[in-house]
Write a protein that holds these residues in place. Structure first.
Motif, PDB file in Angstrom:
ATOM      1  N   VAL A 186       0.545  -1.180  -0.016  1.00 60.04           N
ATOM      2  CA  VAL A 186       0.160  -0.009  -0.002  1.00 60.04           C
ATOM      3  C   VAL A 186       0.906   1.133  -0.064  1.00 60.04           C
ATOM      4  CG1 VAL A 186      -1.849  -1.123   1.218  1.00 60.04           C
ATOM      5  CG2 VAL A 186      -0.247   0.128   2.556  1.00 60.04           C
ATOM      6  N   LEU A 187       2.051   1.202   0.384  1.00 60.04           N
ATOM      7  CA  LEU A 187       2.878   2.304   0.519  1.00 60.04           C
ATOM      8  C   LEU A 187       3.135   2.853  -0.876  1.00 60.04           C
ATOM      9  CD1 LEU A 187       5.841   1.036   2.858  1.00 60.04           C
ATOM     10  CD2 LEU A 187       3.607   2.059   3.267  1.00 60.04           C
ATOM     11  N   GLN A 188       3.165   2.399  -1.915  1.00 58.12           N
ATOM     12  CA  GLN A 188       2.927   3.022  -3.241  1.00 58.12           C
ATOM     13  C   GLN A 188       1.736   3.458  -3.858  1.00 58.12           C
ATOM     14  OE1 GLN A 188       6.077   3.884  -4.108  1.00 58.12           O
ATOM     15  NE2 GLN A 188       6.853   3.027  -2.297  1.00 58.12           N
ATOM     16  N   ASP A 189       0.767   3.166  -2.940  1.00 56.13           N
ATOM     17  CA  ASP A 189      -0.797   3.606  -3.659  1.00 56.13           C
ATOM     18  C   ASP A 189      -0.827   4.838  -3.743  1.00 56.13           C
ATOM     19  OD1 ASP A 189      -3.424   2.184  -3.950  1.00 56.13           O
ATOM     20  OD2 ASP A 189      -3.881   4.076  -3.236  1.00 56.13           O
ATOM     21  N   VAL A 191      -3.383   6.688  -4.392  1.00 54.66           N
ATOM     22  CA  VAL A 191      -4.481   7.719  -3.679  1.00 54.66           C
ATOM     23  C   VAL A 191      -3.938   7.778  -1.980  1.00 54.66           C
ATOM     24  CG1 VAL A 191      -6.697   7.461  -2.344  1.00 54.66           C
ATOM     25  CG2 VAL A 191      -6.358   6.569  -4.899  1.00 54.66           C
ATOM     26  N   LEU A 192      -3.264   6.813  -1.572  1.00 54.56           N
ATOM     27  CA  LEU A 192      -2.839   6.966  -0.062  1.00 54.56           C
ATOM     28  C   LEU A 192      -1.410   8.178  -0.201  1.00 54.56           C
ATOM     29  CD1 LEU A 192      -2.974   3.252   0.936  1.00 54.56           C
ATOM     30  CD2 LEU A 192      -4.227   5.125   1.889  1.00 54.56           C
ATOM     31  N   GLN A 193      -0.669   7.975  -1.364  1.00 52.47           N
ATOM     32  CA  GLN A 193       0.232   9.108  -1.384  1.00 52.47           C
ATOM     33  C   GLN A 193      -0.303  10.370  -1.201  1.00 52.47           C
ATOM     34  OE1 GLN A 193       2.391   7.517  -4.743  1.00 52.47           O
ATOM     35  NE2 GLN A 193       3.978   6.632  -3.525  1.00 52.47           N
ATOM     36  N   GLN A 194      -1.483  10.541  -2.237  1.00 52.99           N
ATOM     37  CA  GLN A 194      -2.125  11.981  -2.372  1.00 52.99           C
ATOM     38  C   GLN A 194      -2.523  12.226  -0.893  1.00 52.99           C
ATOM     39  OE1 GLN A 194      -5.655  11.911  -4.776  1.00 52.99           O
ATOM     40  NE2 GLN A 194      -5.972  13.982  -4.551  1.00 52.99           N
ATOM     41  N   ILE A 195      -3.334  11.564  -0.171  1.00 52.67           N
ATOM     42  CA  ILE A 195      -3.863  11.905   1.287  1.00 52.67           C
ATOM     43  C   ILE A 195      -2.650  12.093   2.090  1.00 52.67           C
ATOM     44  CG2 ILE A 195      -4.895  10.947   3.224  1.00 52.67           C
ATOM     45  CD1 ILE A 195      -6.544   9.247   1.308  1.00 52.67           C
ATOM     46  N   ALA A 196      -1.396  11.302   1.882  1.00 53.57           N
ATOM     47  CA  ALA A 196      -0.154  11.541   2.788  1.00 53.57           C
ATOM     48  C   ALA A 196       0.327  12.922   2.656  1.00 53.57           C
ATOM     49  CB  ALA A 196       0.777  10.642   2.566  1.00 53.57           C
ATOM     50  N   THR A 197       0.467  13.394   1.226  1.00 52.21           N
ATOM     51  CA  THR A 197       0.889  14.524   0.750  1.00 52.21           C
ATOM     52  C   THR A 197       0.130  15.962   1.534  1.00 52.21           C
ATOM     53  OG1 THR A 197       1.978  13.980  -1.097  1.00 52.21           O
ATOM     54  CG2 THR A 197       1.485  16.104  -0.986  1.00 52.21           C
ATOM     55  N   ALA A 198      -1.125  15.720   1.646  1.00 50.36           N
ATOM     56  CA  ALA A 198      -2.075  16.493   2.243  1.00 50.36           C
ATOM     57  C   ALA A 198      -1.650  16.841   3.835  1.00 50.36           C
ATOM     58  CB  ALA A 198      -3.466  16.210   1.810  1.00 50.36           C
ATOM     59  N   ILE A 206      -0.521   7.180   6.909  1.00 50.38           N
ATOM     60  CA  ILE A 206      -2.243   7.460   6.667  1.00 50.38           C
ATOM     61  C   ILE A 206      -2.875   6.066   6.784  1.00 50.38           C
ATOM     62  CG2 ILE A 206      -3.329   8.029   4.871  1.00 50.38           C
ATOM     63  CD1 ILE A 206      -2.104  10.363   6.087  1.00 50.38           C
ATOM     64  N   THR A 207      -2.014   5.036   6.439  1.00 51.69           N
ATOM     65  CA  THR A 207      -2.934   3.537   6.457  1.00 51.69           C
ATOM     66  C   THR A 207      -3.096   3.271   7.882  1.00 51.69           C
ATOM     67  OG1 THR A 207      -1.569   2.888   4.619  1.00 51.69           O
ATOM     68  CG2 THR A 207      -2.368   1.507   5.775  1.00 51.69           C
ATOM     69  N   LEU A 208      -2.166   3.475   8.688  1.00 51.91           N
ATOM     70  CA  LEU A 208      -2.512   3.316  10.318  1.00 51.91           C
ATOM     71  C   LEU A 208      -3.361   4.184  10.830  1.00 51.91           C
ATOM     72  CD1 LEU A 208       1.294   2.734  11.495  1.00 51.91           C
ATOM     73  CD2 LEU A 208      -0.400   1.038  11.116  1.00 51.91           C
TER      74      LEU A 208
END
Length: 269
Positions: A186-189, A191-198, A206-208
């Protein structure tokens, strides 16, 4: 919640590596350590906790009974051996590690033995791991939902197990998520990367944070001080309803752990 929301997983960590990792985690503020008989690291973890300045009564220790010991005759002696290895008179939580239907484990008998271990004071709480809905219901029918602290199973943005999670919520049993990062997939996903940047955070954080906001207990594993610290800080990240919905849409039944002889027939969806 009768189980800490955040803990340290120790799967595949052994010897000096797990000793150093547990000591670092406790220093950083972790207060829950998850192990298992099959991990072959209980003695090292017991050493780490005993050598730490953190008092034993401030550390929540979970261990799991391996399938070889899942008989009424073997469970309690095996747990006593775990207590010896962990250098404690009582663990905080003991789980049945796998239901192992192909090995002929009798869930009713083993849950009764686990409850007896609790009544003897060997473990403060009891629970299950990797049980599907039908097996969880059988455990509840045997010992009562009030005695089942948690069901620990694979949960990640790619495997959200909605049916089992909803069932556990209705029973007021905590879901504990392992493999929350899906072996790092999931670390390269994006969608998650976008949320992490925000949030100026990592995708792991973000996943946790997502899992914690879902009400899951989490037990991520790392041996690096920086990552241990970052994981712990995920508790302070709050995702918006829109961000939670974006993560919900990542579900793809992406199961990483499914050992043939041990796993049940999973409740899909």
């Amino acid at each position: 919640m009768r189980i800490p929301a955040f803990g340290l997983g120790t799967f595949r960590l052994k010897d000096q590596l797990v000793i150093d990792t547990v000591k670092t985690a406790l220093e950083l503020g972790y207060r829950a350590i998850d192990t298992a008989q099959i991990y072959d690291n209980e003695a090292a973890i017991g050493q780490a906790i005993s050598e730490s300045p953190i008092p034993r009564n401030e550390v929540f220790i979970t261990t799991k009974i391996w399938t070889d010991h899942c008989t009424p005759e073997k469970l309690i002696p095996s747990l006593k051996n775990s207590l010896h290895n962990l250098q404690t008179d009582q663990v905080d939580l003991t789980l049945i590690h796998w239901p192992a239907p192909k090995l002929g484990i009798n869930i009713a008998e083993i849950m009764q033995a686990l409850l007896e271990a609790k009544q003897q004071g060997l473990t403060q709480q009891i629970g299950i791991s990797n049980f599907n809905i039908a097996q969880t219901q059988l455990a509840i029918d045997t010992v009562g939902a009030e005695h089942i602290c948690t069901n620990q199973f694979e949960l990640s943005p790619y495997l959200q197990n909605a049916k089992l999670v909803n069932y556990l919520n209705a029973q007021q049993i905590t879901a504990t998520s392992y493999m929350t990062l899906a072996y790092g997939k999931v670390l390269q996903d994006p969608v998650l990367q976008q949320i992490a940047t925000a949030h100026q955070a990592s995708t792991a954080q973000i996943t946790l944070a997502w899992a914690l906001q879902r009400g899951f207990a989490v037990i991520p594993s790392s041996t690096k001080r920086e990552h241990l610290s970052q994981n712990l800080a995920a508790q302070h990240i709050h995702l918006s309803p829109e961000e939670m919905q974006l993560v919900a849409q990542l579900d793809r039944n992406g199961r990483e752990v499914n050992p043939t002889e041990l796993a049940p027939e999973w409740d899909e969806g």
